[in-house]
Scaffold this active site. Structure first.
Site, PDB file in Angstrom:
ATOM      1  N   HIS A   1      33.826  42.242  39.648  1.00 30.47           N
ATOM      2  CA  HIS A   1      33.903  40.923  39.034  1.00 30.47           C
ATOM      3  C   HIS A   1      32.519  40.517  38.572  1.00 30.47           C
ATOM      4  O   HIS A   1      31.519  40.829  39.221  1.00 30.47           O
ATOM      5  CB  HIS A   1      34.444  39.898  40.040  1.00 30.47           C
ATOM      6  CG  HIS A   1      34.904  38.626  39.420  1.00 30.47           C
ATOM      7  ND1 HIS A   1      34.038  37.611  39.081  1.00 30.47           N
ATOM      8  CD2 HIS A   1      36.143  38.205  39.046  1.00 30.47           C
ATOM      9  CE1 HIS A   1      34.720  36.615  38.549  1.00 30.47           C
ATOM     10  NE2 HIS A   1      35.993  36.948  38.512  1.00 30.47           N
TER      11      HIS A   1
ATOM     12  N   ASP B   1      43.083  40.363  40.664  1.00 29.17           N
ATOM     13  CA  ASP B   1      44.151  41.076  39.967  1.00 29.17           C
ATOM     14  C   ASP B   1      44.634  42.321  40.699  1.00 29.17           C
ATOM     15  O   ASP B   1      45.630  42.918  40.284  1.00 29.17           O
ATOM     16  CB  ASP B   1      43.667  41.485  38.565  1.00 29.17           C
ATOM     17  CG  ASP B   1      43.270  40.288  37.717  1.00 29.17           C
ATOM     18  OD1 ASP B   1      44.070  39.346  37.644  1.00 29.17           O
ATOM     19  OD2 ASP B   1      42.166  40.300  37.152  1.00 29.17           O
TER      20      ASP B   1
END
Length: 378
Positions: free
Chosen positions: A258, A313
């Site tokens: 991320h 996700d």
């Protein structure tokens, strides 16, 4: 010499009281409340009130908000017809863009502090109807308008899947809506902000956000992460797949890493909890959850020194699959939730910090050139 920040990394374009992220320590808060506490103790509707009004609602405020959502599920027949006029193999986010463009023509109104928040609540209700009918159109089912129920999550699941969801499923859907509701200013929110800075209407801002979300580097990660698990097929294949695909071919491990978090994404931990809970009642989902666990272990062993961990996700697709949604709808489910963040940020920007967003580009082309007549050009 001007400084270029590619991708606008570490460039602050607004102040916000909506979302706080501590990427070093894996902390996410909406309006000062830890994401874990919001998922555990509140509902999506309460988070809508928090993001739009700055506080969690009283009972009467919550009931008023729910009533407003219930009244906004009904959308004009032209919008439903437009969704169903598109080919069944159309991209689900593209179908949402089409529907919201139509809604912009019908409901796009000038900004007004007296009704911006009420308009946002109605927009979120209409988004539920749009997403449910995108699924139904692609599956060849008849159109439907969600019916009011105890919760936004339950009404959405019932209208989308044509069945009454269990309490566990409703809670998991509600948690998903909260977890994906906002994450500061990623690409889609930035697109919405740029559009709002021109004082375009709220629905057009959502269209801009959807256009950015449609790109595979932003919204499609949950779909791509889950496709990895489908490709692996069985838990015992995970190690061989990881060695071939990730270690040797140097492919990207979807659902890992991320831009902001340098530790385990706090949302991923919660999604993992619900993935485990829901997959216990579905043999295929249980298999995919087991595969995901194996891939997670291999990924952490390989990438933890680089501070790369599972993001939100990685497990969300297992939750959505367990609920009964096809893979092609995962990004639309993300969009349904993130609609709240988009409208909350554009309201905050237009009302408190408005300035036309107009960045510059540093010219690196030729200096002044003389035009050569066309007959003399080579």
């Amino acid at each position: 010499m001007s400084q270029i920040s590619r991708g606008l990394e570490n460039v602050f374009i607004k102040t916000t009281s909506l979302t706080y992220i501590d990427g070093e320590n894996g902390i996410l808060r909406y309006g000062g409340y830890d994401i874990e506490d919001l998922v555990e103790h509140t509902s999506f509707e309460e988070v809508i009130h928090l993001m739009l009004y700055g506080d969690l609602p009283t009972k009467s405020q919550l009931q008023k908000l729910k009533s407003s959502i219930d009244e906004s599920y009904e959308v004009p027949q032209q919008v439903i017809d437009m969704i169903y006029s598109l080919p069944k193999d159309s991209d689900a986010i593209g179908m949402m863009e089409t529907a919201f463009s139509a809604l912009s023509s019908l409901y796009g109104s000038p900004w007004n502090k007296n009704n911006n928040r009420e308009n946002a609540i109605k927009l979120i209700g209409r988004a539920s109807t749009v997403v449910a009918n995108v699924l139904r159109a692609k599956e060849g089912k008849k159109p439907i308008i969600p019916e009011p129920s105890e919760s936004f999550a339950k009404s959405f699941l019932k209208s989308s899947l044509s069945r009454t969801p269990s309490n566990e499923e409703v809670k998991a859907m509600d948690a998903s809506l909260i977890l994906y509701a906002d994450h500061e200013v990623p690409a889609s929110t930035t697109a919405a902000l740029v559009t709002s800075s021109t004082l375009s209407d709220m629905y057009s801002c959502v269209v801009a956000a959807l256009a950015a979300l449609k790109g595979p580097l932003h919204g499609g990660a949950a779909e791509e992460a889950f496709k990895q698990f489908v490709e692996i097929g069985e838990p015992q294949n995970a190690e061989t797949w990881f060695r071939n695909k990730i270690t040797e071919q140097k492919s990207r491990l979807m659902g890992f890493g991320h831009r902001v978090y340098k530790t385990y994404d706090p949302r991923a931990k919660i999604f993992k909890k619900y993935a485990k809970l829901l997959s216990e009642n579905n043999d295929n989902a249980r298999k995919y959850f087991s595969i995901a666990q194996s891939v997670e272990d291999l990924g952490i062993k390989t990438f933890s020194e680089k501070r790369i961990y599972p993001n939100t996700d990685f497990y969300s697709g297992v939750v959505f699959y367990s609920l009964g949604f096809p893979i092609y709808m995962f990004t639309s489910l993300f969009a349904l939730s993130r609609t709240l963040g988009w409208v909350a940020h554009v309201i905050e920007y237009v009302e408190d910090q408005h300035r036309l967003i107009r960045p510059r580009a540093l010219y690196i082309g030729p200096l002044k050139r003389e035009i050569v007549p066309i007959e003399l050009r080579g």
